[in-house]
Design a protein around this motif. Structure first.
Motif, PDB file in Angstrom:
ATOM      1  N   MET A 149       0.853  -1.194   0.000  1.00  0.00           N
ATOM      2  CA  MET A 149       0.000   0.000   0.000  1.00  0.00           C
ATOM      3  C   MET A 149       0.886   1.239   0.000  1.00  0.00           C
ATOM      4  O   MET A 149       1.919   1.297   0.657  1.00  0.00           O
ATOM      5  CB  MET A 149      -0.905   0.006   1.234  1.00  0.00           C
ATOM      6  CG  MET A 149      -1.823   1.220   1.311  1.00  0.00           C
ATOM      7  SD  MET A 149      -2.859   1.193   2.794  1.00  0.00           S
ATOM      8  CE  MET A 149      -3.963  -0.141   2.365  1.00  0.00           C
ATOM      9  N   THR A 150       0.474   2.271  -0.732  1.00  0.00           N
ATOM     10  CA  THR A 150       1.224   3.513  -0.784  1.00  0.00           C
ATOM     11  C   THR A 150       1.264   4.174   0.586  1.00  0.00           C
ATOM     12  O   THR A 150       0.265   4.246   1.275  1.00  0.00           O
ATOM     13  CB  THR A 150       0.576   4.484  -1.790  1.00  0.00           C
ATOM     14  OG1 THR A 150       0.454   3.825  -3.045  1.00  0.00           O
ATOM     15  CG2 THR A 150       1.405   5.737  -1.954  1.00  0.00           C
ATOM     16  N   ASP A 205     -20.976   5.525  -0.975  1.00  0.00           N
ATOM     17  CA  ASP A 205     -20.461   6.714  -1.646  1.00  0.00           C
ATOM     18  C   ASP A 205     -19.951   7.660  -0.571  1.00  0.00           C
ATOM     19  O   ASP A 205     -20.617   7.851   0.460  1.00  0.00           O
ATOM     20  CB  ASP A 205     -21.567   7.403  -2.439  1.00  0.00           C
ATOM     21  CG  ASP A 205     -21.977   6.630  -3.675  1.00  0.00           C
ATOM     22  OD1 ASP A 205     -21.380   6.878  -4.733  1.00  0.00           O
ATOM     23  OD2 ASP A 205     -22.889   5.780  -3.581  1.00  0.00           O
ATOM     24  N   VAL A 206     -18.780   8.257  -0.788  1.00  0.00           N
ATOM     25  CA  VAL A 206     -18.265   9.246   0.161  1.00  0.00           C
ATOM     26  C   VAL A 206     -18.047  10.564  -0.570  1.00  0.00           C
ATOM     27  O   VAL A 206     -17.654  10.585  -1.744  1.00  0.00           O
ATOM     28  CB  VAL A 206     -16.960   8.775   0.856  1.00  0.00           C
ATOM     29  CG1 VAL A 206     -17.176   7.441   1.559  1.00  0.00           C
ATOM     30  CG2 VAL A 206     -15.802   8.690  -0.114  1.00  0.00           C
ATOM     31  N   VAL A 207     -18.320  11.647   0.127  1.00  0.00           N
ATOM     32  CA  VAL A 207     -18.160  12.992  -0.425  1.00  0.00           C
ATOM     33  C   VAL A 207     -17.127  13.711   0.416  1.00  0.00           C
ATOM     34  O   VAL A 207     -17.342  13.934   1.619  1.00  0.00           O
ATOM     35  CB  VAL A 207     -19.499  13.764  -0.419  1.00  0.00           C
ATOM     36  CG1 VAL A 207     -19.320  15.139  -1.070  1.00  0.00           C
ATOM     37  CG2 VAL A 207     -20.591  12.974  -1.132  1.00  0.00           C
ATOM     38  N   GLU A 208     -15.992  14.074  -0.180  1.00  0.00           N
ATOM     39  CA  GLU A 208     -14.884  14.696   0.556  1.00  0.00           C
ATOM     40  C   GLU A 208     -14.384  15.921  -0.204  1.00  0.00           C
ATOM     41  O   GLU A 208     -14.071  15.851  -1.397  1.00  0.00           O
ATOM     42  CB  GLU A 208     -13.747  13.691   0.746  1.00  0.00           C
ATOM     43  CG  GLU A 208     -12.507  14.255   1.431  1.00  0.00           C
ATOM     44  CD  GLU A 208     -12.818  14.878   2.786  1.00  0.00           C
ATOM     45  OE1 GLU A 208     -12.604  16.114   2.929  1.00  0.00           O
ATOM     46  OE2 GLU A 208     -13.288  14.167   3.695  1.00  0.00           O
ATOM     47  N   LEU A 211      -8.555   6.719  -1.530  1.00  0.00           N
ATOM     48  CA  LEU A 211      -8.513   5.797  -2.674  1.00  0.00           C
ATOM     49  C   LEU A 211      -7.529   4.657  -2.422  1.00  0.00           C
ATOM     50  O   LEU A 211      -7.777   3.512  -2.814  1.00  0.00           O
ATOM     51  CB  LEU A 211      -8.142   6.562  -3.949  1.00  0.00           C
ATOM     52  CG  LEU A 211      -9.247   7.464  -4.512  1.00  0.00           C
ATOM     53  CD1 LEU A 211      -8.714   8.329  -5.638  1.00  0.00           C
ATOM     54  CD2 LEU A 211     -10.441   6.629  -4.983  1.00  0.00           C
ATOM     55  N   ALA A 212      -6.400   4.968  -1.759  1.00  0.00           N
ATOM     56  CA  ALA A 212      -5.426   3.910  -1.465  1.00  0.00           C
ATOM     57  C   ALA A 212      -6.003   2.894  -0.471  1.00  0.00           C
ATOM     58  O   ALA A 212      -5.758   1.689  -0.592  1.00  0.00           O
ATOM     59  CB  ALA A 212      -4.142   4.530  -0.913  1.00  0.00           C
ATOM     60  N   ARG A 213      -6.792   3.366   0.475  1.00  0.00           N
ATOM     61  CA  ARG A 213      -7.347   2.465   1.495  1.00  0.00           C
ATOM     62  C   ARG A 213      -8.557   1.683   0.991  1.00  0.00           C
ATOM     63  O   ARG A 213      -8.725   0.507   1.328  1.00  0.00           O
ATOM     64  CB  ARG A 213      -7.761   3.271   2.738  1.00  0.00           C
ATOM     65  CG  ARG A 213      -6.611   3.787   3.571  1.00  0.00           C
ATOM     66  CD  ARG A 213      -7.120   4.288   4.927  1.00  0.00           C
ATOM     67  NE  ARG A 213      -7.678   3.214   5.739  1.00  0.00           N
ATOM     68  CZ  ARG A 213      -8.325   3.397   6.890  1.00  0.00           C
ATOM     69  NH1 ARG A 213      -8.494   4.627   7.353  1.00  0.00           N
ATOM     70  NH2 ARG A 213      -8.798   2.364   7.574  1.00  0.00           N
ATOM     71  N   PHE A 244     -17.189   0.837  -3.129  1.00  0.00           N
ATOM     72  CA  PHE A 244     -16.771   2.167  -2.677  1.00  0.00           C
ATOM     73  C   PHE A 244     -16.662   3.126  -3.858  1.00  0.00           C
ATOM     74  O   PHE A 244     -16.078   2.792  -4.896  1.00  0.00           O
ATOM     75  CB  PHE A 244     -15.415   2.059  -1.973  1.00  0.00           C
ATOM     76  CG  PHE A 244     -14.804   3.382  -1.578  1.00  0.00           C
ATOM     77  CD1 PHE A 244     -15.106   3.966  -0.359  1.00  0.00           C
ATOM     78  CD2 PHE A 244     -13.913   4.028  -2.422  1.00  0.00           C
ATOM     79  CE1 PHE A 244     -14.530   5.173   0.015  1.00  0.00           C
ATOM     80  CE2 PHE A 244     -13.335   5.235  -2.062  1.00  0.00           C
ATOM     81  CZ  PHE A 244     -13.643   5.806  -0.837  1.00  0.00           C
ATOM     82  N   ARG A 245     -17.240   4.332  -3.690  1.00  0.00           N
ATOM     83  CA  ARG A 245     -17.074   5.385  -4.689  1.00  0.00           C
ATOM     84  C   ARG A 245     -16.766   6.706  -3.990  1.00  0.00           C
ATOM     85  O   ARG A 245     -17.428   7.066  -3.016  1.00  0.00           O
ATOM     86  CB  ARG A 245     -18.341   5.577  -5.533  1.00  0.00           C
ATOM     87  CG  ARG A 245     -18.599   4.480  -6.541  1.00  0.00           C
ATOM     88  CD  ARG A 245     -19.717   4.868  -7.511  1.00  0.00           C
ATOM     89  NE  ARG A 245     -20.972   5.173  -6.828  1.00  0.00           N
ATOM     90  CZ  ARG A 245     -22.093   5.520  -7.465  1.00  0.00           C
ATOM     91  NH1 ARG A 245     -22.089   5.634  -8.793  1.00  0.00           N
ATOM     92  NH2 ARG A 245     -23.203   5.767  -6.777  1.00  0.00           N
TER      93      ARG A 245
END
Length: 268
Positions: free
Chosen positions: A1-2, A61-64, A74-76, A83-84
Motif C-alpha cells: 500500500m502507498t 459513496d463518500v463525499v470529501e 482511494l489507497a485504502r 466504494f465510490r
C-alpha cells in the motif's frame, strides 16, 4: 500500500479526526449498516468509520472536499467495488443523483460546525430519497435539534428539523476522541424523515417566517413578536394565547399559526 505523510487537520475545513475505537464502534452499532443498503458518508476524513461501514457489505459513496485526503481514501478503499469517492462540496452535492430505483440513502457524517445547519437543510430538501441520517455534531446543536417545548434549547432549529424528521439524541462524545481535540463536546444524533408529516403546513415558507419572527425575541409574547404577520385576534383564531412566549408553543401550534397566515395571505 502507498505510504502517505500524516495528514494534518485543516482549520478552514473544520477538521477534527475521530480516533477513539470505542466511540467508532459505538457509532457503527448505532448505524448498523446491513448488506444491500446504500450509505453515503459526508467528510470521511482519513476513513475512521469508512471501513466499518463497508464491512456490512453495503454500497458506500463518500463525499470529501479536501483534495489532500482523496489519494489516502482511494489507497485504502479504492480497490473495493462497493466504494465510490466523490470529490467536492457536500453543500452543493446532489445526493438524489446517487439514488437507484426502489432504494433510499442512509447518510452519515462528522459535520463541521460552520456547515452543519445549512447541510442538514440541504439534505432535508431531498428527504424523499433519505431513509435516515446519523451525524456527529457539537453537543449544543444536537440539544437544540432534539429539544421539546418548554426546554432551554427549544427554538427555531429544532422546530424546523422536527417538522421534517424524528430526532434522537443518541449519545455524547468527549473532545479526547478526536485529533486535534475540539474545544467543545460533541454528540451523535439520528434524524429519520417522517413517512408522512405529522403536522403538515399549507405553505412551508409561512411556517419558516412565523418561527423566525417568533424567536427573534424569544422572551417577548407572541402578541409582540408576530405583530408584523398576525394580530392578536388572528393568533387567537389559530387556537393560541397571544400572551404566551414562543418557547411555550409546540410544533402543532406553530403549524396552526402558519396555516392561518397562509389563509390570510390568500384572502381566505
Amino acid at each position: 500500500m502507498t505510504e502517505f505523510a500524516p495528514h494534518r487537520a485543516r482549520k478552514r475545513f473544520g477538521q477534527n479526526f475521530l480516533h477513539d475505537h470505542g466511540v467508532i464502534n459505538r457509532i457503527l452499532r448505532a448505524i448498523h449498516p446491513r448488506e444491500g443498503q446504500h450509505l453515503v458518508e459526508i467528510g470521511p476524513g482519513q476513513g475512521a468509520i469508512t471501513s466499518g461501514l463497508l464491512a456490512g457489505n453495503t454500497r458506500l459513496d463518500v463525499v470529501e472536499l479536501d483534495h489532500d485526503l482523496h489519494p489516502i481514501l482511494l489507497a485504502r478503499f479504492g480497490h473495493n467495488p462497493l466504494f465510490r469517492l466523490h470529490k467536492g462540496d457536500a453543500l452543493k452535492f446532489d445526493f438524489s443523483s446517487l439514488v437507484e430505483a426502489g432504494e433510499k440513502l442512509r447518510i452519515v457524517g462528522n459535520l463541521p460546525y460552520n456547515i452543519s445547519t445549512p447541510l442538514m437543510f440541504h439534505l432535508l430538501d431531498q428527504a424523499e430519497d433519505v431513509a435516515d441520517m446519523h451525524f456527529m455534531l457539537q453537543k449544543e446543536v444536537v440539544q437544540r435539534l432534539a429539544a421539546q417545548v418548554g426546554e432551554n434549547h427549544y427554538g427555531r432549529l429544532g422546530i424546523m428539523v422536527q417538522y421534517r424528521c424524528q430526532v434522537e439524541h443518541l449519545f455524547d462524545v468527549g473532545p479526547g476522541a478526536f485529533n486535534p481535540p475540539p474545544k467543545v463536546d460533541s454528540a451523535i444524533v439520528r434524524l429519520t424523515p417522517h413517512a408522512s408529516l405529522p403536522h403538515p403546513a399549507k405553505d412551508l415558507s409561512c411556517l419558516e417566517r412565523i418561527v423566525r419572527e417568533a424567536f427573534n425575541h424569544r422572551r417577548k409574547t407572541l402578541r409582540n413578536t408576530l405583530k408584523p404577520l398576525l394580530d392578536s385576534s388572528a393568533i387567537e383564531a389559530a387556537g393560541i394565547d397571544p400572551g404566551l412566549r414562543p418557547e411555550q408553543i409546540d410544533l402543532a401550534g406553530f403549524v396552526r399559526l402558519a396555516n392561518h397566515l397562509a389563509d390570510q395571505e390568500r384572502g381566505q
